[in-house]
Write a protein that holds these residues in place. Structure first.
Motif, short mmCIF file in Angstrom:
data_model
loop_
_atom_site.label_atom_id
_atom_site.label_comp_id
_atom_site.label_asym_id
_atom_site.label_seq_id
_atom_site.Cartn_x
_atom_site.Cartn_y
_atom_site.Cartn_z
N PHE A 171 10.15 7.87 -7.64
CA PHE A 171 9.03 7.90 -6.72
C PHE A 171 8.01 8.99 -7.08
N ASP A 172 8.12 9.53 -8.30
CA ASP A 172 7.13 10.51 -8.75
C ASP A 172 7.14 11.78 -7.93
N ILE A 202 -3.53 6.31 1.17
CA ILE A 202 -3.09 5.44 0.08
C ILE A 202 -4.28 5.05 -0.80
N VAL A 224 2.44 1.17 2.56
CA VAL A 224 3.09 2.08 1.62
C VAL A 224 3.84 1.30 0.54
N HIS A 268 2.63 1.36 -3.16
CA HIS A 268 3.53 1.95 -4.15
C HIS A 268 3.79 0.98 -5.30
N TYR A 320 0.73 0.68 -7.45
CA TYR A 320 0.47 1.92 -8.18
C TYR A 320 1.45 2.13 -9.33
N ARG A 321 2.73 1.86 -9.05
CA ARG A 321 3.77 2.21 -10.03
C ARG A 321 4.17 1.06 -10.93
N THR A 381 -0.51 14.24 -5.60
CA THR A 381 -1.54 13.57 -6.40
C THR A 381 -2.48 14.62 -6.97
N SER A 435 1.12 9.90 -6.20
CA SER A 435 2.26 9.27 -5.54
C SER A 435 1.86 8.72 -4.18
N VAL A 436 2.11 7.44 -3.99
CA VAL A 436 1.82 6.80 -2.71
C VAL A 436 2.83 7.25 -1.65
N VAL A 437 4.11 7.32 -2.04
CA VAL A 437 5.13 7.76 -1.09
C VAL A 437 4.87 9.21 -0.69
#
Ligand code: ATP
Ligand code: MG
Lengths: 251, 319
Positions: free
Chosen positions: B12-13, B60, B178, B182, B185-186, B261, B269-271
């Motif tokens: 999760f970065d 986000i 989220v 996420h 994004y990932r 971020t 990171s979105v989380v």
């Protein structure tokens, strides 16, 4: 039979009377060169002679002000770097052009990511494995395929940039001072990789300030002085003195 | 155990991010000092999550913008314009048209920001600073400063007070945003190109990534997220007003930065943004329960944000 002979004789890359100016500054005044498959040509010249500019013109980063480029005999004009890339031309830029905060495998696959599944998600595992295989083959010693570029040494970064170029190139590789920042052992490794490109029948244009290296690697040497191509010599039929006097313009 | 948490943190970065410690520290502090003021009640804790839903969704969007090396200062104004557009359209037309008007307004302003940044090469800081003021003015003039009621029960249930299987809709919106954020994004090519563009635009460009298109896209993502946040505000408050989103700029930016971020792109990171946003919500809530005056709340919040941002930037920017 004649077909193969013709194919071998026809240059992969032809540059004819390339001219490039940035506003009022003339960077390339007049440059012509042919490159054949399986051949390594060294491009030499003093700082600011226009070597990097020439590479960027071939790879589509800059458009020439005038002159023509042909790839496999077909005239081309690449509007951006991705067009040259999809034609099989790969570049190792002087500043490497790596994304520093990303892992090695993402840099190797940047713009050409492997995807999986119906939603087209990134296949990190496949990219990591392929990367690991490639760096092992090329003997580029990095901690792992998922190491972040910023944590690598200069030599390792250079290794990654070269691995990326050799992995994707199908016709032509352009190397801009690939060993400028490297130690003796790393330089030898890079030279081995470059020589191996010949066996893959790739055309290679390499820029270097080290004449020793140029004489070790190249089949021909092309000299650029203040934007003008002042001559091409077969490496076996020339010597350092002649090349130095061509570079400096002092007979 | 350590191995495992480490693996999860990587996924999760979150490595290098100190946000969890900060989150737990603030939580424990309020839990102890405000034990008698109802901080720990289920009602209060779920209220915190409900109240932060719009900010989390704005955050986000901002993760994408910052990761691409750009910034958006205009999302607060977009929230107001989107909420008002939806409310005004719903007075005369169907709910669906209202929703489309709200989201459409967000995307359109995001497109304007993005086009100016991507194709005219204007700095996003200046572009969105200008559109922030511009659309704050538009929001004020749209209804002459009046508040517009939202009477559709379906709308306020869907975007505000409703629930599904006992889970409040605002929590579902947060979770959904989220998870989708996420994943995009990932796990998608688009996410990878956003991050690469912020990391090294030249490398991205010579790798065949259409950098201008990425810049346009991230500002549209932010605009769309702000539009959705506007709908959530209108749903929860059953009204739209020009003041919506006005005070979110600082907390949302802080939430995103604290969440790991990078301000100058290439990492995010979105989380983390979710956790950062919950942390900011908890802070607001705790300071109110402590009985601080509004001006004191602002001062203390500002100081804590300064502290938190400083710590998280030090924690993540190792050489
Ligand atoms: N984008 C640009 N805009 C303006 N001038 C440029 C640009 N790129 C290169 N030049 C100019 O063109 C000339 C050639 O530069 P170039 O980088 O090609 O030299 P080089 O031969 O690669 O030198 P070096 O050995 O130092 O790398 C220089 O005078 C440089 O200032
Ligand atoms: Mg150069």
């Amino acid at each position: 039979m004649t077909g193969t002979v013709e194919a071998a004789a026809r240059p992969v890359l032809e540059l004819n009377n390339i001219h490039k100016s940035f506003g009022g500054v003339v960077a390339i005044e007049d440059f012509s060169l042919d490159l054949r498959a399986g051949e390594i040509v060294a491009l030499v010249g003093d700082n600011g002679a226009g070597k990097s500019t020439l590479i960027k013109i071939i790879s589509g980063v800059h458009a020439p002000t005038s002159g023509s480029i042909a790839l496999d005999g077909e005239p081309v004009s690449f509007s951006d770097a991705s067009k040259a890339r999809s034609s099989g031309i790969e570049v190792v830029y002087q500043d490497l052009a790596l994304a520093d905060q990303q892992p090695v495998y993402m840099n190797l696959f940047l713009g050409r990511e492997r995807l999986r599944g119906p939603f087209g998600l990134l296949d990190r595992k496949a990219m990591m494995q392929e990367t690991q295989k490639l760096v092992d083959e090329l003997d580029v010693r990095i901690p792992s395929a998922s190491a972040v570029i910023r944590d690598l040494s200069g030599g390792q970064r250079q290794g990654v940039a070269i691995a990326r170029a050799t992995h994707w190139a199908t016709k032509l590789i352009l190397l801009d001072e690939p060993t400028a920042a490297l130690g003796v052992a790393e330089t030898a490794k890079v030279e081995k990789i470059v020589l191996a490109l010949k066996e893959r029948n790739m055309a290679t244009l390499i820029i270097s300030h080290s004449l020793d290296q140029v004489f070790r690697l190249s089949d021909r040497i092309c000299v650029l002085r203040r934007g003008v191509q002042v001559g091409v010599r077969e490496t076996a039929k020339t010597d350092k003195n002649e090349i130095v006097s061509m570079i400096t313009g002092v007979a | 155990m350590f191995q495992r948490t480490h693996a999860i943190a990587r996924k999760f970065d979150l490595q290098g991010s100190v946000i969890y410690l900060g989150f737990i520290a603030i939580f424990l502090f309020f839990a102890v000092t405000l034990a008698d003021d109802g901080f720990l009640t289920t009602r209060n804790l779920s209220n915190i999550v409900l109240q932060t839903a719009p900010a989390t969704i704005m955050a986000i969007g901002l993760v994408f913008v910052l990761s691409a090396g750009e910034i958006d200062l205009s999302f607060g104004s977009i929230v107001a314009v989107a909420a008002l557009s939806a409310a005004v359209v719903m007075q005369e037309h169907s709910m669906l048209l209202g929703i489309l008007a709200g989201l459409g307004a967000g995307l359109a302003i995001g497109w304007l920001n993005g086009a100016l940044v991507a194709y005219l090469r204007l700095p996003s800081f200046l572009v969105t600073l200008a559109t922030m003021g511009l659309f704050a003015g538009v929001a004020r003039s749209m209804t002459d400063l009046r508040s517009i009621p939202v009477i559709s029960d379906v709308f306020t249930g869907f975007f505000g007070s409703g629930s599904l299987f006992g889970i409040p809709s605002l929590i579902l919106w947060t979770l959904g945003a989220v998870i989708i954020g996420h994943l995009i994004y990932r796990e998608t090519r688009f996410g990878a190109h956003v991050i690469a563009t912020g990391d090294n635009p030249r490398a991205a460009q010579v790798s065949g990534i259409k950098v201008p298109r990425i810049r346009l896209a991230v500002l549209m993502v932010s605009g769309g997220c702000a539009g959705l946040a506007g709908l959530l505000y209108a749903g929860r408050l059953q009204a739209a007003k020009y003041t919506l989103g006005e005070s979110d700029l600082m907390t949302v930016i802080a939430a995103v930065i604290v969440g790991g971020t990078a301000l100058n792109g290439g990492k995010g990171s979105v989380v983390g943004a979710l956790v950062g946003s919950l942390m900011m919500g908890m802070l607001n809530n705790g300071l109110i329960l402590m009985g601080l005056s509004v001006s004191d709340q602002m001062i203390v919040r500002g100081l804590i944000i300064l502290f938190a941002v400083a710590i998280s930037l030090r924690g993540t920017s190792r050489a």
